[in-house]
Design an enzyme around this catalytic site. Structure first.
Site, PDB file in Angstrom:
ATOM      1  CB  ALA A 110      -0.910   0.004   1.217  1.00  0.00           C
ATOM      2  CD  GLU A 132      -0.146  -2.196   3.940  1.00  0.00           C
ATOM      3  OE1 GLU A 132       0.812  -2.000   3.172  1.00  0.00           O
ATOM      4  OE2 GLU A 132      -0.065  -2.041   5.182  1.00  0.00           O
ATOM      5  CB  CYS A 229      11.890   6.104   1.159  1.00  0.00           C
ATOM      6  SG  CYS A 229      10.642   5.843   2.381  1.00  0.00           S
TER       7      CYS A 229
HETATM    8  N1  SAM Z   1       5.313  -0.209  -1.707  1.00  0.00           N
HETATM    9  C1  SAM Z   1       4.426   0.919  -1.436  1.00  0.00           C
HETATM   10  C2  SAM Z   1       4.314   1.779  -2.668  1.00  0.00           C
HETATM   11  O1  SAM Z   1       5.235   1.760  -3.504  1.00  0.00           O
HETATM   12  O2  SAM Z   1       3.282   2.447  -2.829  1.00  0.00           O
HETATM   13  C3  SAM Z   1       4.882   1.706  -0.230  1.00  0.00           C
HETATM   14  C4  SAM Z   1       5.101   0.843   0.973  1.00  0.00           C
HETATM   15  S1  SAM Z   1       5.486   1.675   2.459  1.00  0.00           S
HETATM   16  C5  SAM Z   1       7.131   2.126   2.215  1.00  0.00           C
HETATM   17  C6  SAM Z   1       5.595   0.359   3.609  1.00  0.00           C
HETATM   18  C7  SAM Z   1       4.320  -0.393   3.870  1.00  0.00           C
HETATM   19  O3  SAM Z   1       4.608  -1.423   4.820  1.00  0.00           O
HETATM   20  C8  SAM Z   1       3.199   0.427   4.453  1.00  0.00           C
HETATM   21  O4  SAM Z   1       2.037   0.297   3.671  1.00  0.00           O
HETATM   22  C9  SAM Z   1       2.976  -0.180   5.840  1.00  0.00           C
HETATM   23  O5  SAM Z   1       1.630  -0.203   6.215  1.00  0.00           O
HETATM   24  C10 SAM Z   1       3.498  -1.587   5.668  1.00  0.00           C
HETATM   25  N2  SAM Z   1       3.930  -2.204   6.948  1.00  0.00           N
HETATM   26  C11 SAM Z   1       3.989  -1.638   8.177  1.00  0.00           C
HETATM   27  N3  SAM Z   1       4.418  -2.529   9.103  1.00  0.00           N
HETATM   28  C12 SAM Z   1       4.644  -3.676   8.436  1.00  0.00           C
HETATM   29  C13 SAM Z   1       5.081  -4.970   8.841  1.00  0.00           C
HETATM   30  N4  SAM Z   1       5.387  -5.241  10.099  1.00  0.00           N
HETATM   31  N5  SAM Z   1       5.171  -5.913   7.895  1.00  0.00           N
HETATM   32  C14 SAM Z   1       4.878  -5.650   6.611  1.00  0.00           C
HETATM   33  N6  SAM Z   1       4.462  -4.448   6.176  1.00  0.00           N
HETATM   34  C15 SAM Z   1       4.344  -3.469   7.066  1.00  0.00           C
END
Ligand code: SAM
Length: 453
Positions: A110, A132, A229
């Site tokens: 997400a 997600e 990032c």
């Molecule tokens: N890949 C996405 C994009 O390009 O639009 C952005 C991803 S963002 C950097 C990281 C995502 O990891 C967030 O949506 C967050 O909700 C999710 N996240 C948070 N904690 C997590 C966990 N413990 N395991 C996996 N995903 C997690």
């Protein structure tokens, strides 16, 4: 634009950047470049703006439009995405290639930037699982996937460790890890307020856990694309070194053009790519490409019991009229909702359904109400909708925005029945034409609230 950086962040970055610190700091006094990635299946022209050098469909815009008020965005003609993260494309151009069908997992997907990009990079025989873990964010992911219009995608809402149940299932796993977000300080100053050295440490540990959790689901010789990032070495280089010490891996290199300004990190047998805002036309980003050189556990797909209720013949005949026959599709029914996906993915989707929490598989086609079919919004946006079998209503921008606000449209009525409303030839949704009025079928949850001034 930034007043002051957190002290511990600044002193760490001054140390690692040396004389380049001033350039790095002054880059934060400029606004972030605005970029979009166009959907080649929907946007048939070159698109606006200047090309992002590492992405065929990435474009820089000279200024930031009010995206919410552009009906093309709601029809999935493009996705608003930070330019550096489009570098993912180079893995497919240089290493993977377009030919083979792949099974891919985008683990932290997400709101959908990488997933929609992956769908444009792989062929239609490939299957993407866009996952997600946070439910509310998974809903936004699903919305963006539906707008993109591809059918070869499953959206799941699972914890990373749930994927272990699958065994070695994926050729490619993308872990765009939740991180401390240092690379987004300029774009999102709020992320700076949340920054602390402890949070960096916490993120680093969580990233290791997430990678360990999904490692078993990557096939032997499969590729892990790890990205963040952030600049912190704890979340990037140190995590890669940890992975190298814990597993049998090969780090893969990408060719870079000098004028891209991307920095190659090659130390202690690891390779990664770092983006600084004073050197690239984009935000801070890090990416590494890692091949797994270990055996995987065979997935035990075995003899599947019947997992799906396929739709009745009568319903399929009706849907045939609504959906192109460019592929052999399987139509399934869950309660009143009908979905379709390519029959070539049927076994994989059955297996995923039995092991994960699926929010969608393929495309939602219709809901059955009083024995009649009501088309789903996702079908209007699908690349497979049979447009020629519906009346088409072309809207002006003002009318399209009224439609997207779910207001009543006062336009000349075409023949009765479901009609596709379009903006600049791009379908943006359905209306139901009744005897003397139109029902606006735009999804209430997606309704835009912004007014054009
Ligand atoms: N890949 C996405 C994009 O390009 O639009 C952005 C991803 S963002 C950097 C990281 C995502 O990891 C967030 O949506 C967050 O909700 C999710 N996240 C948070 N904690 C997590 C966990 N413990 N395991 C996996 N995903 C997690």
């Amino acid at each position: 634009m930034i007043d002051t950086f957190p002290i511990a962040f600044e002193s760490r970055m001054r140390h690692s950047l040396g004389t380049a610190w001033d350039l790095f700091a002054s880059a934060h006094e400029h606004s972030s470049p605005v970029a979009i990635r166009i959907n080649p299946e929907k946007y048939k022209t070159e698109g606006p703006g200047q090309r992002v050098p590492w992405s065929a469909h990435g474009r820089y815009l000279s200024e930031r439009p009010v995206f919410t008020l552009d009906p093309l965005l709601h029809g999935g003609a493009y996705y608003v995405q930070e330019a550096s993260s489009m570098f993912l494309e180079q893995v497919f151009r240089q290493i993977v290639g377009p030919a083979q069908p792949l099974t891919l997992l985008d683990l932290c997907a997400a709101p959908g930037g990488k997933s929609t990009h992956l769908l444009s990079l792989v062929n239609r025989e490939s299957l993407l699982v866009a996952n997600e873990v946070i439910r509310s964010r998974a809903t936004i992911l699903l919305e963006n996937i539906e707008k993109w219009g591809s059918n070869n995608v499953v959206v799941t809402n699972n914890d990373p460790q749930d994927f272990q149940r699958l065994g070695g299932f994926f050729d490619i796993v993308v872990v765009d890890a939740p991180c401390s977000g240092e690379g987004l300080f300029r774009k999102d100053p709020q992320s700076m307020k949340e920054w602390s050295a402890d949070h960096v440490m916490l993120c680093s540990k969580r990233q290791r856990r997430v990678v360990s959790d999904v490692w078993p689901t990557l096939k032997e010789d499969g590729i892990l694309i790890y990205s963040t990032c952030t600049y912190s070495t704890l979340e990037n280089e140190e995590n890669l070194k940890w992975l190298k010490s814990a597993s049998n891996v090969e780090f893969l290199s990408l060719r870079l053009e000098d004028d891209w300004g991307i920095e190659t990190i090659a130390q202690d047998g690891i390779i990664g790519y770092r983006f600084y805002p004073h050197r690239v036309n984009g935000e801070g980003f890090f990416m590494a490409v890692i091949r797994k050189k270990e055996k995987h556990h065979q997935p035990s797909i075995g003899n599947l019991k019947k997992t799906f209720n396929t739709a009745s013949k009568k319903i399929m005949e009706q849907l045939d009229h609504w959906i192109k026959d460019d592929e052999d599709f399987t139509f399934i029914q869950r309660e009143h909702l009908l979905q379709f996906f390519s029959s070539r993915h049927r076994q994989a989707i059955e297996y995923l359904t039995r092991n994960l929490r699926l929010l969608s598989a393929g495309t939602f086609a219709a809901t059955i109400k009083h024995e009649k079919l009501i088309p789903e919004h996702a079908l209007a946006l699908s690349l497979h909708v049979r447009q020629e079998n519906f009346a088409e209503i072309s809207l002006t921008r003002t009318e399209a925005l009224q439609y997207l606000r779910k207001e009543t449209l006062t336009i000349a009525l075409p023949q009765r029945g479901f009609a596709l409303v379009q903006y600049e030839k791009l379908p943006i949704g359905w209306v139901n034409v009744l005897q003397n009025r139109l029902n606006n079928l735009y999804p209430a949850a997606w309704r835009i609230r912004m007014v054009d001034r």
